[in-house]
Write a protein that holds these residues in place. Structure first.
Motif, short mmCIF file in Angstrom:
data_model
loop_
_atom_site.label_atom_id
_atom_site.label_comp_id
_atom_site.label_asym_id
_atom_site.label_seq_id
_atom_site.Cartn_x
_atom_site.Cartn_y
_atom_site.Cartn_z
N MET A 121 43.44 29.70 36.71
CA MET A 121 43.84 30.19 38.03
C MET A 121 43.50 31.66 38.23
SD MET A 121 44.87 27.72 39.79
CE MET A 121 45.40 28.73 41.18
N CYS A 122 43.53 32.43 37.15
CA CYS A 122 43.15 33.84 37.24
C CYS A 122 41.70 33.97 37.65
CB CYS A 122 43.40 34.52 35.90
SG CYS A 122 42.90 36.25 35.84
N VAL A 123 40.83 33.21 37.00
CA VAL A 123 39.40 33.26 37.35
C VAL A 123 39.18 32.72 38.76
CG1 VAL A 123 37.10 32.44 36.72
CG2 VAL A 123 38.74 33.05 34.93
N TYR A 124 39.85 31.62 39.07
CA TYR A 124 39.68 30.99 40.39
C TYR A 124 40.14 31.92 41.51
CZ TYR A 124 40.44 27.64 44.19
OH TYR A 124 40.43 26.99 45.41
N ALA A 168 39.44 40.73 30.22
CA ALA A 168 39.30 39.64 29.24
C ALA A 168 37.89 39.60 28.68
CB ALA A 168 39.66 38.31 29.89
N LEU A 169 36.89 39.81 29.53
CA LEU A 169 35.50 39.82 29.06
C LEU A 169 35.23 40.97 28.10
CD1 LEU A 169 33.61 38.91 32.37
CD2 LEU A 169 33.99 37.44 30.38
N ILE A 170 35.79 42.14 28.40
CA ILE A 170 35.60 43.30 27.53
C ILE A 170 36.23 43.05 26.16
CG2 ILE A 170 36.17 45.74 27.19
CD1 ILE A 170 36.03 46.09 30.22
N ILE A 171 37.47 42.52 26.17
CA ILE A 171 38.15 42.24 24.90
C ILE A 171 37.40 41.18 24.10
CG2 ILE A 171 40.25 41.27 23.89
CD1 ILE A 171 41.82 42.53 26.17
N THR A 219 47.11 58.87 33.04
CA THR A 219 47.50 57.86 32.06
C THR A 219 47.34 56.44 32.61
OG1 THR A 219 49.82 57.98 32.78
CG2 THR A 219 49.16 59.41 30.96
N MET A 220 46.62 56.30 33.69
CA MET A 220 46.38 54.98 34.26
C MET A 220 45.55 54.15 33.30
SD MET A 220 46.83 52.91 36.81
CE MET A 220 47.36 53.95 38.17
N THR A 221 45.98 52.91 33.06
CA THR A 221 45.21 51.96 32.26
C THR A 221 44.92 50.72 33.10
OG1 THR A 221 47.21 50.89 31.40
CG2 THR A 221 46.33 52.75 30.13
N ILE A 222 44.00 49.90 32.62
CA ILE A 222 43.63 48.70 33.37
C ILE A 222 44.84 47.78 33.52
CG2 ILE A 222 42.20 46.64 33.37
CD1 ILE A 222 39.99 48.17 32.15
N ALA A 273 40.81 39.79 39.45
CA ALA A 273 39.42 40.19 39.17
C ALA A 273 39.40 41.23 38.05
CB ALA A 273 38.77 40.76 40.44
N MET A 274 40.34 42.17 38.08
CA MET A 274 40.44 43.14 36.99
C MET A 274 40.81 42.46 35.68
SD MET A 274 42.13 46.60 38.54
CE MET A 274 43.17 45.84 39.79
#
Length: 302
Positions: free
Chosen positions: A43-46, A284-287, A256-259, A278-279
């Motif tokens: 659902m996250c990707v969708y 997830a792709l980076i990890i 100090t903002m993180t993703i 989307a973020m």
């Protein structure tokens, strides 16, 4: 021959029964895994391809959320800060944990157990409790760090550690390190205990120094543990959220903002679920990419 066929039939039937029983025991976990891991990931990707928010139906917008991310300066600032946290905390955690484990593994059993408990205590205490203690220590009016600094003459006046762009991210990394070394130390102590003692004794007889023994004998046998620690520490550093939420909320001025916190801010404060997802996909792709690289390097060294 008839008895052999009969026995084979009974063996096959017994194996089928054991297999079915095994899957039945696994069924509760599989339901939980599909319902709370696989489905939310899908659902996250969708949803990342939709303009999804509260109060109306989702609107399909294709890759527009990803295009907006490319031009979002706060996202890039969060990515930069996240990478800084990872690049600093991961190697420091691994090196410090290995050094501590190597020191305490040579102590008597009671002392080793005591130090393992001490270093592991922040892990089981809970991130909220540990963060509140550090928040008190960093307080710019009555914090212990300012008190010691001014009393010893290291600093001239109180510093607003968490409210100053120069120090805020460093403070976050320091707190993260204190909560990250417990598990690696315990794992490294166990790995050192499992090193082949006969090889260590042989190297000592041959006149090898402690450094040579560690580098040539102990370190190669500890590579699987090191690989696991690298992957887990990297994932935990990328997912740094509780510290940011409780201490700085991404400030001052997004220093100090993180993703992870930016995902939370967009999804649960601005109700931009599609943009936040989307973020999440990008993170997830980076990890996944970094984990694959770490596994590849670990296999080559083995």
């Amino acid at each position: 021959m008839f008895l052999a066929k009969q026995n084979n039939g009974k063996t096959h039937k017994l194996m089928m029964q054991e297999t079915v029983a095994s899957y039945l025991f696994l069924l509760p976990f599989l339901i939980f895994f599909v319902g709370f891991v696989v489905y939310p990931m899908f659902m996250c990707v969708y949803t990342s391809f939709f303009d999804a928010t509260m109060g109306r139906a989702d609107i399909f917008i294709g890759f527009q959320n990803y295009a907006e991310l490319a031009g979002d300066p706060v996202f890039w600032k969060g990515l930069k800060n996240t990478l800084i946290i990872v690049l600093v905390s991961v190697p420091v955690t691994c090196i410090f944990s290995l050094w501590v484990a190597n020191c305490i593994s040579k102590m008597p059993v009671a002392a080793t157990s005591a130090f393992r408990c001490i270093f592991y205590l922040p892990v089981v205490t809970g991130s909220v409790a540990v963060t509140m203690v550090w928040k008190w220590m960093f307080n710019n009016y009555y914090g212990i760090l300012n008190y010691i600094g001014t009393a010893t003459g290291v600093i001239d006046k109180n510093i607003n550690w968490l409210g100053d762009e120069r120090f805020a991210l460093g403070c976050i990394i320091l707190i993260l390190l204190t909560t990250s070394v417990g598990q690696p130390i315990v794992l490294y102590v166990s790995a050192l205990d499992n090193v082949d003692k006969s090889l260590v004794e042989a190297s000592s007889v041959d006149g090898a120094t402690d450094l040579q023994t560690f580098w040539k004998i102990k370190w190669p046998q500890m590579m699987p543990t090191t690989l696991y620690i690298l992957v887990i520490t990297t994932i935990n550093s990328f997912q740094c959220f509780a510290l940011i939420q409780l201490l700085t909320s991404g400030g001052p001025k997004n220093s100090t903002m993180t993703i992870m916190y930016y995902i939370y801010y967009n999804a649960f404060k601005l109700y931009r679920y599609g943009y936040g997802n989307a973020m999440g996909v990008i993170l997830a792709l980076i990890i996944a990419l970094l984990s694959a690289v770490q596994f590849k390097l670990g296999q080559e060294k083995n």
